[in-house]
Design an enzyme around this catalytic site. Sequence first.
Site, PDB file in Angstrom:
ATOM      1  CD  GLU A 112       3.330  -1.764  -2.775  1.00  0.00           C
ATOM      2  OE1 GLU A 112       4.113  -0.973  -2.226  1.00  0.00           O
ATOM      3  OE2 GLU A 112       3.537  -2.993  -2.849  1.00  0.00           O
ATOM      4  CD  GLU A 132       3.503  -4.045   1.912  1.00  0.00           C
ATOM      5  OE1 GLU A 132       3.457  -4.193   0.679  1.00  0.00           O
ATOM      6  OE2 GLU A 132       2.603  -3.449   2.563  1.00  0.00           O
TER       7      GLU A 132
END
Length: 257
Positions: A112, A132
């Site tokens: 990210e 995640e």
Amino acid sequence: MSEQVSEEVITEVEDGVLIVTINRPEAKNAMTKAASEAIAAAMDRLDAEDDLRVGILTGAGGTFCSGMDLKGFLRGESPSVPGRGFGGVVQAPPAKPLIAAVEGYALAGGLELMIACDLVVANAGAKFGIPEAKRGLVAAAGGVMMLPDQIPERVAMELALTGDFIDAKRAYELGMINTVTEGSALEGAKELAAKIAANGPLAVRVSKQIMKESRGWPMDERYDRQGKLIAPVFVSEDAREGAAAFAEKRAPNWKGK
């Protein structure tokens, strides 16, 4: 070259380029609150200092960033900065160009961070992913929102739902990264930064701004909105200098105004 070292982030200036290095190699550069705050401060500096033209974000010890520091997470620590988001950059990147130089892993929050940058140079051995879901979490620092804007939606969906990694060759084919290097990603990023730094700083900044913001503009307002942003560029001293330098067959002397 000048250098500033904090415990978790190193900043260096080289030929108008601010190089920001996450310096937690023993933890695969997992992001902490302190590192996020240091990166945010570096981004503020990049935008504030006229002599700085481009930023590079990288990681020490052969890894870009492995994501959030899970030990800090369990202590209740958030590796974010209010207004700036995860890593001090994902929610509010700098106005000036920012290049990610990726060695090793760019995973979870590390990916990210990478996709919040404008350009990406990666070593051929780099790996990318948002795993995640494997930890019962969501790639909430932009992964599930920003990745579908940068690569095909179905591929982004697969990465988010499986948590699988892809290699640099596949990332390049998808348009996730700009350049794959056999050697140092940082050296490759410096070469790219030098090309950008050689151009008119006003033109570079406004070009980035328009490319980022115009996706949300109504179609019938696009040229009017662009016109308001580019008007100061076209009447700037730099615009005249660029034309004069071309006519005189010399390198331009940019003033940023």
